[in-house]
Design a protein around this motif. Structure first.
Motif, PDB file in Angstrom:
ATOM      1  N   ARG B   8       0.823  -1.216   0.000  1.00 41.89           N
ATOM      2  CA  ARG B   8       0.000   0.000   0.000  1.00 41.89           C
ATOM      3  C   ARG B   8       0.857   1.266   0.000  1.00 41.89           C
ATOM      4  NH1 ARG B   8      -5.563   0.363   1.105  1.00 41.89           N
ATOM      5  NH2 ARG B   8      -5.183   2.599   1.048  1.00 41.89           N
ATOM      6  N   MET B  11       2.113   1.858  -3.378  1.00 48.50           N
ATOM      7  CA  MET B  11       1.025   2.354  -4.222  1.00 48.50           C
ATOM      8  C   MET B  11       0.755   3.838  -3.947  1.00 48.50           C
ATOM      9  SD  MET B  11      -0.119   0.143  -6.305  1.00 48.50           S
ATOM     10  CE  MET B  11      -1.720   0.827  -6.736  1.00 48.50           C
ATOM     11  N   MET B  12       0.913   4.204  -2.653  1.00 43.98           N
ATOM     12  CA  MET B  12       0.679   5.594  -2.284  1.00 43.98           C
ATOM     13  C   MET B  12       1.682   6.502  -2.981  1.00 43.98           C
ATOM     14  SD  MET B  12      -0.185   5.006   1.719  1.00 43.98           S
ATOM     15  CE  MET B  12       0.051   6.663   2.303  1.00 43.98           C
ATOM     16  N   THR B  15       0.684   6.865  -6.583  1.00 39.29           N
ATOM     17  CA  THR B  15      -0.459   7.780  -6.691  1.00 39.29           C
ATOM     18  C   THR B  15       0.009   9.223  -6.584  1.00 39.29           C
ATOM     19  OG1 THR B  15      -1.687   6.113  -5.472  1.00 39.29           O
ATOM     20  CG2 THR B  15      -2.784   8.220  -5.804  1.00 39.29           C
ATOM     21  N   LEU B  18       1.683  10.422  -9.673  1.00 34.36           N
ATOM     22  CA  LEU B  18       0.719  10.710 -10.740  1.00 34.36           C
ATOM     23  C   LEU B  18       0.020  12.042 -10.478  1.00 34.36           C
ATOM     24  CD1 LEU B  18      -0.834   7.189 -11.397  1.00 34.36           C
ATOM     25  CD2 LEU B  18       0.680   8.517 -12.881  1.00 34.36           C
ATOM     26  N   VAL B  19      -0.344  12.280  -9.223  1.00 32.30           N
ATOM     27  CA  VAL B  19      -0.998  13.547  -8.873  1.00 32.30           C
ATOM     28  C   VAL B  19      -0.064  14.709  -9.200  1.00 32.30           C
ATOM     29  CG1 VAL B  19      -1.803  14.975  -6.951  1.00 32.30           C
ATOM     30  CG2 VAL B  19      -2.509  12.589  -7.103  1.00 32.30           C
ATOM     31  N   ALA B 281      -2.880  16.029  -1.325  1.00 28.63           N
ATOM     32  CA  ALA B 281      -2.994  14.669  -1.857  1.00 28.63           C
ATOM     33  C   ALA B 281      -2.351  13.662  -0.910  1.00 28.63           C
ATOM     34  CB  ALA B 281      -2.351  14.596  -3.236  1.00 28.63           C
ATOM     35  N   ILE B 285      -4.390  10.638   0.863  1.00 27.91           N
ATOM     36  CA  ILE B 285      -4.017   9.237   0.639  1.00 27.91           C
ATOM     37  C   ILE B 285      -3.712   8.561   1.975  1.00 27.91           C
ATOM     38  CG2 ILE B 285      -2.318   7.730  -0.445  1.00 27.91           C
ATOM     39  CD1 ILE B 285      -1.955   9.911  -2.580  1.00 27.91           C
TER      40      ILE B 285
END
Lengths: 343, 305
Positions: B8, B11-12, B15, B18-19, B281, B285
């Motif tokens: 996780r 993945m954070m 993310t 991408l943000v 962000a 998250i």
């Protein structure tokens, strides 16, 4: 024999946004001590509602309009909530149809069984309670019970969950166990195991059982007496052997004809009952089975037949076919006549 | 479980990357830049400024430079306020926004959950009607209308609380009410519908058939099940409350982060836009991640592998 439960002219109506639905319309029946009574009928026949109203578990829309439910001489419909709570689970316990949705998904099964003991005996110590829960889970033949005690419902199979429900129901040694379609959601092989278990436990504990189902085959394995319900009414009552040998009511006859048999001749086709059960939001004036009945007469569509007693009180049946009061000039082939005109 | 947490966390980071990329791209797509003025700057000045802030570099290089700064938690200097960095904005603003958010969160939880429970238990009766009527107002009336209304009555007319500023603790009362209005209403409605649904479940009938008191049926069997959907929306709600609201902070003159967020966009203050977005962000998250972990505690059916 003494009656554990006596239901007299029970009327139950659901008051919904779409109008009133009279689900039970004057049911009379009794359960004798230690016997196993089968209650059979299609969905919507009022069989579950009748017995949910025994413990007043109908939910916010269902209401007992009139009638009495005597449990060992005390009317449950008029009982104060505190007294009713002692009866619920303590004296009359229930097992429901779907063991997955009937167990709380967030609590270990051991806790849920233990809570039943706690609810009815606050003096029982935690250790005694745990020991008793273990004993109960073993009684319903759950393998490795001490390990599974702390398991959650989703970790159990359907049959095992239903065993947990049965253990919970029998925890306080109730006088009466109401089993509302307890095997319907299970595989046939598991069904058989659960029936065997119930039979064994009944023999052991002498608990009276009301077994609600739509499956006559299941009733034959377990019950000594059967009540057949349709459209919120009792259609027929008989000892199990007599019901199978000589069904009186056309609905019962139809039910029996629609049971498939393994020995059945291949050429003989299954005979389902044509049509569908009545819309109970507009209950028919006459017999609810009249539109599907092969023997229907004019009187059947006008008035419900009185419930007549046969075999010295062991049997009863509500059908004009067996009533001496039925009009003699009535056309027995009314249902087949195209115009449906009265002769 | 450990493997799940590591997965996780990874993945954070993806993310977040991408943000960052998306914000960076969108920001540069919008016409104009931090040094666009009504009166055009002389080309030589503009060139010098762009050189100073490396805006003359190719965009991919700018992006990579930004990322390397991000790795060192350096969000860069503000283009608009000389001598200030974006880190300064967050360091000075977040304590205010965070404190207001935390107070609001506590208030929201203490108010909305009991409100929802009461409304569900009194389903269809006047208590339910009243609470759900209020909740509908709370969801539909914008926070600045609530804020001005509160200011007019409680501060201006009655003089119970200061009209602006948070030097005294009373100063927090109105901002908390105005900021929490929406969340309270939303969560109360969610709690109500969730509890009503749970109360119709088979296991509630089982609990009643055991002979338990209605209180015990609700507390032990219904509430925990009913809280699951509420916990789901709690993650974004917490992040939203803690990172500040431009409108509320503006009305009550609270020097939080909200103002920087909005001003930076209108002023094309590139580094501040990036910094604020990335900070929000990352916060969001993390909160969603914490909520997912919290799930394990209340629902044994959820197991992370």
């Amino acid at each position: 024999m003494q009656h554990v439960l006596d239901i007299r002219s029970l009327h139950v109506t659901f008051h919904t946004g779409g109008g009133d639905i009279p689900a039970v319309r004057g049911v009379n029946l009794h359960v004798a001590k230690g016997e196993c009574l089968g209650v059979v009928g299609e969905s919507g026949s009022g069989k579950s509602v009748t017995f949910l109203s025994v413990l007043r578990l109908l939910g916010p829309t269902g209401k007992i309009e009139t009638g009495q439910v005597d449990f060992l001489g005390r009317d449950l419909t008029r009982m104060k909530p505190a007294q009713l709570r002692q009866v619920r689970g303590g004296r009359i316990a229930m097992v429901f149809q779907d063991p997955m949705s009937s167990l709380n998904p967030l609590l270990p099964v051991g806790d849920q069984v233990g809570e039943m003991l706690w609810a009815h005996d606050k003096r029982l110590s935690k250790a005694d309670r745990d020991a008793r829960v273990l004993e109960l889970l073993r009684m319903v033949r759950i393998p490795e019970a001490e390990k599974r005690l702390r398991g959650y419902p989703h970790e159990f199979s359907g049959g095992m969950r239903q065993r947990v429900m049965i253990a919970m129901a029998l925890a306080c040694k109730p006088d009466l166990l109401i089993a509302d379609e307890p095997t319907t959601a299970l595989d046939v092989s598991i069904q058989h195991q659960i029936l065997k278990l119930l039979r064994a436990l009944q023999a052991e504990m002498g608990t009276g059982i009301v077994f609600i189902t739509h499956d006559l085959g299941v009733i034959a394995q377990l019950c000594s007496r059967v009540i057949v319900m349709y459209g919120g009414l009792v259609m027929e009552e008989a000892p199990i052997a007599e019901l199978f040998a000589s069904p009186l009511h056309p609905y019962t006859q139809g039910l029996l004809a629609s049971i498939p048999s393994i020995r059945q001749d291949k050429a003989r086709r299954l005979c389902p009952i044509p049509g569908s059960p009545p819309d109970m939001s507009r209950p028919p004036a006459g017999c609810p089975f009249a539109p599907r009945c092969p023997h229907v007469r004019v009187i059947c569509t006008e008035r419900q037949a009185p419930c007549l007693v046969f075999s010295g009180g062991a049997r009863r049946c509500a059908c004009w076919l067996h009533s001496p009061d039925a009009p003699a000039d009535d056309n027995p082939f009314y249902g087949l006549a195209q115009g449906g005109e009265r002769p | 479980m450990r493997a799940y947490i590591l997965k996780r966390l990874l993945m954070m980071l993806v993310t977040l990357l991408l943000v960052t990329l998306l914000t960076f791209t969108l920001m540069h797509v919008v016409p104009g830049g931090p040094f666009t003025r009504d009166k055009q700057l002389p080309p030589s000045v503009l060139e010098a400024l762009e050189k100073k802030y490396h805006l003359d570099d190719p965009l991919p290089k700018q992006f990579l430079d930004y990322l390397s700064g991000l790795l060192r938690f350096d969000l860069g200097p503000s283009f608009k306020y000389t001598g200030k960095t974006v880190n300064d904005f967050i360091e000075s603003g977040f304590p205010y926004s965070g404190k207001l958010g935390l107070l609001t969160l506590v208030f929201v939880l203490l108010a909305s959950i009991p409100m929802g429970i009461l409304a569900a238990l009194k389903n269809g009766r006047w208590q339910d009607m009243l609470l759900m009527g209020l909740a509908t107002l709370g969801v539909t009336i914008p926070s600045f209308v609530i804020a001005t209304g509160l200011l007019y009555v409680a501060a201006f007319r009655l003089g119970w609380v200061p009209t602006f500023g948070v030097e005294k603790w009373q100063g927090y009362i109105l901002p908390v009410l105005a900021l929490g209005g929406y969340s309270i209403s939303f969560l109360a409605r969610l709690m109500r519908s969730s509890l009503l649904e749970v109360m119709g479940q088979d296991y509630i009938r089982t609990a009643r058939a055991k002979g338990l008191t209605e209180t015990r049926v609700i507390v032990r069997h219904a509430l925990r099940n009913a809280l699951i959907p509420v916990v789901t929306v709690l993650g974004p709600t917490v992040a939203g409350l803690l990172t500040g609201s431009f409108v509320i902070e503006k009305i009550f003159a609270i020097p939080g982060m909200g103002a920087h967020f909005v001003n930076s966009v209108t002023q094309r203050d590139y580094t501040t836009i990036m910094g604020m977005t990335v900070f929000y962000a990352a916060f969001l998250i993390s909160m969603v991640f914490l909520v997912d972990l919290f799930y394990c505690l209340i629902d044994p059916r959820i197991q992370y592998k």
